[in-house]
Design a protein around this motif. Structure first.
Motif, PDB file in Angstrom:
ATOM      1  N   ILE A  16       0.874  -1.163   0.000  1.00 12.87           N
ATOM      2  CA  ILE A  16       0.000   0.000   0.000  1.00 12.87           C
ATOM      3  C   ILE A  16       0.911   1.213   0.000  1.00 12.87           C
ATOM      4  CG2 ILE A  16      -1.907   1.197   1.133  1.00 12.87           C
ATOM      5  CD1 ILE A  16      -2.620  -1.630   0.313  1.00 12.87           C
ATOM      6  N   ALA A  17       0.720   2.118  -0.960  1.00 13.18           N
ATOM      7  CA  ALA A  17       1.630   3.261  -1.076  1.00 13.18           C
ATOM      8  C   ALA A  17       0.855   4.502  -1.489  1.00 13.18           C
ATOM      9  CB  ALA A  17       2.733   2.960  -2.086  1.00 13.18           C
ATOM     10  N   LEU A  18       1.500   5.643  -1.275  1.00 15.91           N
ATOM     11  CA  LEU A  18       0.917   6.932  -1.617  1.00 15.91           C
ATOM     12  C   LEU A  18       1.974   7.768  -2.321  1.00 15.91           C
ATOM     13  CD1 LEU A  18      -1.819   8.495  -0.988  1.00 15.91           C
ATOM     14  CD2 LEU A  18      -0.512   9.633   0.809  1.00 15.91           C
ATOM     15  N   SER A  19       1.598   8.363  -3.458  1.00 23.08           N
ATOM     16  CA  SER A  19       2.517   9.260  -4.154  1.00 23.08           C
ATOM     17  C   SER A  19       1.876  10.631  -4.317  1.00 23.08           C
ATOM     18  CB  SER A  19       2.911   8.700  -5.521  1.00 23.08           C
ATOM     19  OG  SER A  19       1.858   8.855  -6.467  1.00 23.08           O
ATOM     20  N   ALA A  20       2.730  11.652  -4.391  1.00 21.23           N
ATOM     21  CA  ALA A  20       2.285  13.011  -4.660  1.00 21.23           C
ATOM     22  C   ALA A  20       3.406  13.733  -5.385  1.00 21.23           C
ATOM     23  CB  ALA A  20       1.920  13.731  -3.363  1.00 21.23           C
ATOM     24  N   ASN A  21       3.024  14.585  -6.340  1.00 23.18           N
ATOM     25  CA  ASN A  21       4.012  15.329  -7.119  1.00 23.18           C
ATOM     26  C   ASN A  21       5.030  14.410  -7.790  1.00 23.18           C
ATOM     27  OD1 ASN A  21       2.860  17.850  -6.345  1.00 23.18           O
ATOM     28  ND2 ASN A  21       3.911  17.677  -4.376  1.00 23.18           N
ATOM     29  N   GLY A  22       4.586  13.212  -8.170  1.00 24.54           N
ATOM     30  CA  GLY A  22       5.446  12.291  -8.899  1.00 24.54           C
ATOM     31  C   GLY A  22       6.442  11.534  -8.050  1.00 24.54           C
ATOM     32  N   GLY A  23       6.352  11.629  -6.726  1.00 23.01           N
ATOM     33  CA  GLY A  23       7.295  10.937  -5.849  1.00 23.01           C
ATOM     34  C   GLY A  23       6.593  10.186  -4.733  1.00 23.01           C
ATOM     35  N   LEU A  24       7.278   9.214  -4.165  1.00 21.81           N
ATOM     36  CA  LEU A  24       6.717   8.398  -3.088  1.00 21.81           C
ATOM     37  C   LEU A  24       6.604   9.213  -1.807  1.00 21.81           C
ATOM     38  CD1 LEU A  24       5.866   5.522  -2.142  1.00 21.81           C
ATOM     39  CD2 LEU A  24       8.261   5.169  -1.488  1.00 21.81           C
ATOM     40  N   LYS A  25       5.389   9.193  -1.211  1.00 27.83           N
ATOM     41  CA  LYS A  25       5.161   9.893   0.051  1.00 27.83           C
ATOM     42  C   LYS A  25       5.231   8.941   1.236  1.00 27.83           C
ATOM     43  CE  LYS A  25       3.483  13.542   0.814  1.00 27.83           C
ATOM     44  NZ  LYS A  25       4.072  14.807   1.342  1.00 27.83           N
TER      45      LYS A  25
END
Length: 218
Positions: A16-25
């Protein structure tokens, strides 16, 4: 750039992952396949809390829809579809074989790649791609004899989680493989930018083969 939630429950390790602005958060892994249904929503909640976000802040949901574990695929996709339906968010499905090809082609430049994952003894999930990740052989379920035929005369890089009789270049995929996030995030972010979403109502896992059942003796 979008804020995206990623769900992969296709194998033994849930991601389970979250990205924002093209990068891993943020990222969570869970290594007990039989517990995925029980923990998936807790992992998502924990991830969002770490990033000080709520589900409504997501721009889309990304799911590794298979091939893989029948139960795991249903758990992941049903969770994503429930969130997407409730909040009117777009859904993007990704094929595990293509995710592997994209991940490992960044590490091993090759003109063609064959991805072969073990489905059951003597059976495999297989696809073939060129260096630009264009599909040359559609993802499919093959028996070992048919896979041997596909590999004969190939100069492709073989990406596999089992030892196959192949004399060309190869990379072994770990049996407990978990999706590499850098290449998945880049792929998903590019798809979001072009609006390549999947139909929420009709999306199904990429099983590639029928479920194995036994005939009752009664």
């Amino acid at each position: 750039m979008p804020t995206l939630l990623y769900i992969d429950t296709s194998g033994n390790t849930a991601t389970i992952a979250l990205s924002a602005n093209g990068g891993l958060k943020a990222l969570r892994r869970h290594h007990q396949a039989q517990e995925q249904a029980a923990v998936i929503n807790l992992l998502i909640e924990d991830l969002l809390q770490e990033c000080n976000l709520q589900l409504r802040d997501l721009d889309a949901l990304c799911v590794c829809a298979g091939p893989g574990s029948y139960t795991g695929l249903r758990v992941g996709l049903s969770t994503a579809k429930g969130i997407a339906f409730a909040l009117d968010k777009p859904l993007m499905l990704f094929n595990k074989l293509e995710l592997i090809a994209r991940e490992f082609n960044t590490q091993h430049t090759a003109s063609q790649l064959v991805v072969a994952l073990k489905a059951r003894l003597g059976e495999y999930f297989v696809a073939r791609y060129d260096a630009a990740h264009t599909v040359l052989t559609e993802p499919q379920h093959l028996f070992e004899a048919d896979l041997d035929t596909l590999l004969q005369g190939q100069e492709a890089l073989l990406l596999s989680d089992t030892d196959l009789p192949y004399t060309g270049p190869r990379v072994m995929i770990p049996a407990d493989y978990a999706a590499g996030m850098d290449s998945w995030i880049a792929f998903a972010t590019a798809r979001f930018a072009t609006g390549r979403f999947d139909d929420l109502a009709y999306s199904e896992p990429f099983y590639l083969k029928a479920a194995f059942t036994t005939q009752s003796k009664k």
